[in-house]
Design a protein around this motif. Structure first.
Motif, PDB file in Angstrom:
ATOM      1  N   SER A 153      -3.282   6.653   3.934  1.00 27.44           N
ATOM      2  CA  SER A 153      -1.910   6.850   2.813  1.00 27.44           C
ATOM      3  C   SER A 153      -0.637   6.652   3.517  1.00 27.44           C
ATOM      4  CB  SER A 153      -2.282   8.415   2.383  1.00 27.44           C
ATOM      5  OG  SER A 153      -3.242   8.554   1.627  1.00 27.44           O
ATOM      6  N   THR A 154      -0.855   6.149   4.962  1.00 27.26           N
ATOM      7  CA  THR A 154       0.345   5.999   5.893  1.00 27.26           C
ATOM      8  C   THR A 154       0.629   4.754   6.287  1.00 27.26           C
ATOM      9  OG1 THR A 154      -0.999   6.894   7.560  1.00 27.26           O
ATOM     10  CG2 THR A 154       0.434   8.529   6.196  1.00 27.26           C
ATOM     11  N   TRP A 155      -0.063   3.883   5.567  1.00 33.18           N
ATOM     12  CA  TRP A 155       0.279   2.425   5.881  1.00 33.18           C
ATOM     13  C   TRP A 155       1.701   2.296   5.059  1.00 33.18           C
ATOM     14  CZ3 TRP A 155       0.146  -1.513   9.200  1.00 33.18           C
ATOM     15  CH2 TRP A 155       0.424  -2.856   8.616  1.00 33.18           C
ATOM     16  N   LEU A 156       2.797   1.972   5.718  1.00 37.44           N
ATOM     17  CA  LEU A 156       4.222   2.103   5.084  1.00 37.44           C
ATOM     18  C   LEU A 156       4.660   0.875   4.437  1.00 37.44           C
ATOM     19  CD1 LEU A 156       6.044   4.383   7.383  1.00 37.44           C
ATOM     20  CD2 LEU A 156       4.604   4.988   5.459  1.00 37.44           C
ATOM     21  N   LEU A 157       3.817  -0.168   4.163  1.00 33.66           N
ATOM     22  CA  LEU A 157       4.121  -1.102   3.406  1.00 33.66           C
ATOM     23  C   LEU A 157       3.271  -1.208   1.924  1.00 33.66           C
ATOM     24  CD1 LEU A 157       3.822  -4.053   5.971  1.00 33.66           C
ATOM     25  CD2 LEU A 157       5.871  -3.030   4.840  1.00 33.66           C
ATOM     26  N   LEU A 158       3.965  -1.340   0.867  1.00 37.65           N
ATOM     27  CA  LEU A 158       3.354  -1.520  -0.454  1.00 37.65           C
ATOM     28  C   LEU A 158       2.245  -2.875  -0.520  1.00 37.65           C
ATOM     29  CD1 LEU A 158       6.054  -0.326  -3.081  1.00 37.65           C
ATOM     30  CD2 LEU A 158       4.187   0.926  -2.036  1.00 37.65           C
ATOM     31  N   THR A 159       2.804  -3.962   0.090  1.00 33.06           N
ATOM     32  CA  THR A 159       1.977  -5.150   0.461  1.00 33.06           C
ATOM     33  C   THR A 159       2.744  -5.938   1.410  1.00 33.06           C
ATOM     34  OG1 THR A 159       1.219  -6.869  -0.742  1.00 33.06           O
ATOM     35  CG2 THR A 159       3.401  -6.671  -0.958  1.00 33.06           C
ATOM     36  N   PRO A 160       1.762  -6.648   2.472  1.00 29.01           N
ATOM     37  CA  PRO A 160       0.240  -6.591   2.235  1.00 29.01           C
ATOM     38  C   PRO A 160      -0.323  -5.280   2.699  1.00 29.01           C
ATOM     39  CG  PRO A 160       0.822  -7.762   3.973  1.00 29.01           C
ATOM     40  CD  PRO A 160       2.183  -7.326   3.535  1.00 29.01           C
ATOM     41  N   ALA A 161      -1.852  -5.151   2.438  1.00 30.60           N
ATOM     42  CA  ALA A 161      -2.730  -4.217   2.950  1.00 30.60           C
ATOM     43  C   ALA A 161      -2.515  -4.098   4.683  1.00 30.60           C
ATOM     44  CB  ALA A 161      -3.897  -4.145   2.461  1.00 30.60           C
ATOM     45  N   ALA A 162      -3.148  -3.134   5.293  1.00 27.45           N
ATOM     46  CA  ALA A 162      -3.190  -3.196   6.502  1.00 27.45           C
ATOM     47  C   ALA A 162      -4.634  -3.860   6.947  1.00 27.45           C
ATOM     48  CB  ALA A 162      -3.189  -1.853   7.069  1.00 27.45           C
ATOM     49  N   GLY A 163      -5.500  -3.812   5.802  1.00 24.20           N
ATOM     50  CA  GLY A 163      -6.812  -4.246   6.377  1.00 24.20           C
ATOM     51  C   GLY A 163      -6.823  -5.796   6.856  1.00 24.20           C
TER      52      GLY A 163
END
Length: 342
Positions: A92-102
């Motif tokens: 819940s703390t990846w601070l970009l709406l996009t792109p994903a961290a994965g």
């Protein structure tokens, strides 16, 4: 007549094959966080059960912590990294709406052209990722899936908020999920209650923040994590017993057959209540990593599993109930066989 589309099937059974974790280097005491919230070590320990927690440095990022945990999980699983063909990141703390961290995490691990995506289910995210990974392997969509729970909550918590500043911390945990000769991951019991969406939330959306900037300039207050602790406590204490019992029953076991229970490390009092209402036998180890690690949201279940085995309270292969709950409000539970760990 429409052309017939081919279908595939995967493994009959799945299991967690390997576990790895990453704990940030910096250990933070209650005395350090108590000042800004006009609190004390005794108050924090009594209210939450927390004695210390880990805070990540600027160099310890969502990606770097995930990669460190994932590498250890792959090594513990005794497979080659190129056998991983999907990465699921619960955060819940990846601070970009996009792109994903994965995708960035997959690339940093040297994985090429694999599926990679994020799951946002709050503190229940890791158990959601485990469910998805198991079903992907059973369905034949993937051979081995890397399920990661990672949070850098210190980026999202107001250090002056008396309701959250002492609770949340940082860390990462990862498991490799793949085929097994026997069932190693039981059916998942999961769900949500959107009527309680306000209980754990971002206190303003980004459009409200941008509007504040337009109106107030640099005086605008950034969004922070907000929590109604009493509401969450009551919901968890009175709603999760059935979820736990359903997960145990669907796994074909009884509480007496559990070797361990690994609840989300939200609050020491909630953990005690859950263990008491389930009437766990004395032989069942109870994860209580919150004392040293704090609440790490989606990372708390894998971190607590590692702590339980590192201290010798549980062993790989033992049966464990995983139960997590958080923002949404969302919840998920499953019985698993504990994995090898590094």
């Amino acid at each position: 007549m429409a052309a017939r589309i081919a279908s595939i099937t995967g493994a009959e059974h799945t299991a967690m094959l390997g576990l790895g974790v990453y704990r940030p280097e910096r250990i933070v005491t209650n005395d350090e966080v108590a000042g800004p919230i006009d609190s004390s070590d005794e108050w924090i320990r009594t209210r939450s059960g927390i004695r210390t927690r880990r805070f990540a440095s600027p160099e310890e990022t969502i990606v770097s912590m995930s990669v460190a945990a994932a590498r250890d999980a792959i090594e513990a699983a005794e497979i080659d990294a190129n056998q991983i063909d999907c990465v699921i990141v619960a955060t819940s703390t990846w601070l970009l709406l996009t792109p994903a961290a994965g995708p960035q995490i997959a690339t940093a691990l040297g994985l090429e052209n694999v599926a990679a995506f994020d799951v946002s289910a709050g503190c229940a995210g890791f158990c959601h990722a485990v469910a998805l990974a198991s079903d992907l392997v059973k369905g034949g969509t993937a051979r081995h899936v890397l399920a990661i729970g990672v949070e850098k909550l210190t980026d999202t918590v107001n250090p002056k908020d008396r309701g959250t500043a002492f609770l949340f911390a940082d860390g990462a945990g990862a498991v490799v999920i793949g085929p097994s000769d026997e069932p190693g991951i039981g059916p998942t019991v999961w769900g949500s209650d959107g009527t309680q969406h306000h209980a754990i939330r971002q206190d303003k959306d980004w459009m409200e923040f941008f509007a504040e900037i337009d109106e107030r300039g640099l005086d605008a207050v950034r969004p922070y994590l907000a929590m109604e602790g009493t509401a969450v406590f009551r919901w968890a204490a009175h709603s999760l017993e059935k979820v736990c019992r359903d997960a145990i029953e669907r796994a074909g076991l009884t509480t007496d057959e559990l070797d361990a229970m690994v609840p989300h490390q939200a609050n020491g009092r909630i953990i005690e209540i859950m263990a008491r209402v389930l009437k766990l036998p004395e032989s069942c180890a109870l994860a209580n990593d919150i004392e040293e690690t704090g609440n790490t949201s989606a990372a708390s279940i894998p971190l607590a599993m590692e702590a339980l085995m590192r201290t010798g309270d549980a062993k790989p292969g033992g049966s464990a109930l995983l139960i997590a709950f958080g923002a949404g409000l969302s919840f998920a539970a499953q019985v698993v066989h504990l994995p090898n760990w590094k």
